[in-house]
Design a protein around this motif. Structure first.
Motif, PDB file in Angstrom:
ATOM      1  N   HIS A  77     -27.028  46.254  43.069  1.00 55.79           N
ATOM      2  CA  HIS A  77     -26.763  47.695  43.143  1.00 55.79           C
ATOM      3  C   HIS A  77     -27.829  48.400  43.979  1.00 55.79           C
ATOM      4  CE1 HIS A  77     -24.785  51.335  41.866  1.00 55.79           C
ATOM      5  NE2 HIS A  77     -25.926  51.853  41.419  1.00 55.79           N
TER       6      HIS A  77
ATOM      7  N   ARG B 128     -27.157  47.545  47.667  1.00 59.93           N
ATOM      8  CA  ARG B 128     -26.004  48.288  48.192  1.00 59.93           C
ATOM      9  C   ARG B 128     -26.366  49.758  48.451  1.00 59.93           C
ATOM     10  NH1 ARG B 128     -20.729  47.468  44.743  1.00 59.93           N
ATOM     11  NH2 ARG B 128     -19.974  48.810  46.441  1.00 59.93           N
ATOM     12  N   SER B 129     -27.242  50.305  47.607  1.00 63.59           N
ATOM     13  CA  SER B 129     -27.678  51.688  47.846  1.00 63.59           C
ATOM     14  C   SER B 129     -28.497  51.801  49.119  1.00 63.59           C
ATOM     15  CB  SER B 129     -28.507  52.181  46.654  1.00 63.59           C
ATOM     16  OG  SER B 129     -29.727  51.459  46.566  1.00 63.59           O
TER      17      SER B 129
ATOM     18  N   GLU C 219     -20.035  40.124  49.318  1.00 64.90           N
ATOM     19  CA  GLU C 219     -19.271  39.090  48.615  1.00 64.90           C
ATOM     20  C   GLU C 219     -18.821  38.002  49.582  1.00 64.90           C
ATOM     21  OE1 GLU C 219     -15.477  38.797  45.532  1.00 64.90           O
ATOM     22  OE2 GLU C 219     -15.829  40.613  46.706  1.00 64.90           O
TER      23      GLU C 219
ATOM     24  N   LEU D 118     -21.758  40.745  41.022  1.00 64.89           N
ATOM     25  CA  LEU D 118     -21.382  41.706  42.053  1.00 64.89           C
ATOM     26  C   LEU D 118     -20.357  42.715  41.527  1.00 64.89           C
ATOM     27  CD1 LEU D 118     -21.883  42.268  45.122  1.00 64.89           C
ATOM     28  CD2 LEU D 118     -19.806  40.968  45.549  1.00 64.89           C
ATOM     29  N   LEU D 119     -19.364  42.222  40.778  1.00 62.00           N
ATOM     30  CA  LEU D 119     -18.359  43.126  40.210  1.00 62.00           C
ATOM     31  C   LEU D 119     -18.972  44.029  39.146  1.00 62.00           C
ATOM     32  CD1 LEU D 119     -15.333  40.668  39.909  1.00 62.00           C
ATOM     33  CD2 LEU D 119     -15.745  42.398  41.664  1.00 62.00           C
TER      34      LEU D 119
ATOM     35  N   ARG E 235     -20.729  46.907  40.725  1.00 63.77           N
ATOM     36  CA  ARG E 235     -19.826  47.948  41.223  1.00 63.77           C
ATOM     37  C   ARG E 235     -19.219  48.771  40.089  1.00 63.77           C
ATOM     38  NH1 ARG E 235     -14.411  45.913  43.893  1.00 63.77           N
ATOM     39  NH2 ARG E 235     -14.006  45.614  41.682  1.00 63.77           N
ATOM     40  N   GLU E 236     -18.926  48.120  38.957  1.00 60.30           N
ATOM     41  CA  GLU E 236     -18.182  48.792  37.896  1.00 60.30           C
ATOM     42  C   GLU E 236     -19.085  49.517  36.898  1.00 60.30           C
ATOM     43  OE1 GLU E 236     -14.983  49.074  37.819  1.00 60.30           O
ATOM     44  OE2 GLU E 236     -14.548  47.752  39.514  1.00 60.30           O
TER      45      GLU E 236
ATOM     46  N   ARG F  77     -27.100  42.080  38.746  1.00 56.64           N
ATOM     47  CA  ARG F  77     -26.293  43.250  39.110  1.00 56.64           C
ATOM     48  C   ARG F  77     -27.162  44.442  39.497  1.00 56.64           C
ATOM     49  NH1 ARG F  77     -23.348  43.277  33.439  1.00 56.64           N
ATOM     50  NH2 ARG F  77     -23.376  41.070  34.026  1.00 56.64           N
TER      51      ARG F  77
ATOM     52  N   ASP G 216     -26.622  49.848  32.779  1.00 57.99           N
ATOM     53  CA  ASP G 216     -25.400  49.065  32.905  1.00 57.99           C
ATOM     54  C   ASP G 216     -24.615  49.135  31.601  1.00 57.99           C
ATOM     55  OD1 ASP G 216     -26.985  47.575  31.265  1.00 57.99           O
ATOM     56  OD2 ASP G 216     -27.092  45.811  32.542  1.00 57.99           O
TER      57      ASP G 216
END
Length: 260
Positions: free
Chosen positions: A82, A85-86, A2, A21-22, A25-26, A78, A46
């Protein structure tokens, strides 16, 4: 990631990227994952209750998603975020930061028509303290002007004060006279070329009225008018010369022709 996006993207694009991005994560979770060499095939679900297919190449870090958000809008979705990030990627790869969405998209070399690099004019750097004073002064003057324009006396006081400050500043620092060309060059950041060649356009339309091309509807309408004229039956009427009722008028009256 971010923080890295806030440094690269413009404010408007960063807001959309931050929402993705949020959401990554959510709401995003992996349903399954397969690996075929350097290719990872992941199924990501999602909050839209749809399962997206994400393919990640671990050697090039290129990721594609079935939602096609990056291909249509140029913003990583997203699901891609994700997946990155993994893979423990803390910054966006350069392939996901399009040039037109960067803050420094206009900070590039300017070339002339002949391909000659136009060097930027070196301006004196403004230190942060002076820049802060300039911003505060400009905002204060603007707010005072908005308040004073509703009253003649207040506007007169503001005008006298500004002129008095202008005289004091002129005595302290002499004004630098700039020519019109110099002002334009300072605004553009590069010198204006001495000779500019303008070529006339290749396609020049001659004067005249442009007629509309008739279509099938126009041809059918004209044909109907001609048929109606043929089918029109003459009605008998009274001639003003011979005073008789017939299929002629004063121009085609037979008695008029006999008299002549």
């Amino acid at each position: 990631m971010e923080k890295h996006g806030s440094e690269l993207f413009t404010h408007e694009v960063f807001e959309e990227f931050q929402q993705e991005l949020l959401a990554a994560r959510e709401y995003c979770v992996f349903e399954s994952m397969q690996k075929d060499g350097d290719l990872k095939i992941m199924r990501v679900a999602d909050n839209s209750k749809k399962v997206r297919l994400v393919q990640l190449n671990t050697s090039t870090m290129f990721t594609s998603c079935s939602c096609m958000l990056f291909g249509t809008h140029g913003i990583p979705c997203r699901h891609i975020i994700h997946a990155l990030r993994s893979a423990k990627i803390d910054e966006l790869p350069s392939m996901y930061v399009l040039r037109r969405f960067r803050k420094d998209c206009k900070r590039e070399s300017v070339l002339s028509a002949d391909g000659i690099l136009l060097e930027e004019r070196a301006n004196s750097p403004v230190n942060p303290v002076l820049q802060k004073l300039i911003s505060d002064t400009s905002n204060k003057i603007e707010s005072l002007f908005v308040q004073a324009k509703n009253s003649l006396d207040a506007m007169q006081i503001l005008r006298d004060g500004v002129f008095a400050l202008g005289d004091r500043i002129s005595d302290m620092i002499p004004a630098k006279e700039l020519s019109r060309t110099k002002e334009f060059e300072d605004f553009l950041g590069c010198p204006i070329p001495m000779q500019v060649e303008i070529h006339p356009p290749n396609d020049i339309r001659s004067k005249g009225r442009i007629k509309r091309i008739k279509g099938h509807a126009d041809k059918g309408r004209q044909q109907n008018k001609n048929e109606q004229r043929k089918k029109k039956v003459l009605q008998p009427r009274r001639c003003s010369t011979c005073k008789k009722v017939g299929l002629h008028d004063r121009r085609t009256c037979p008695e008029k022709a006999n008299n002549q």
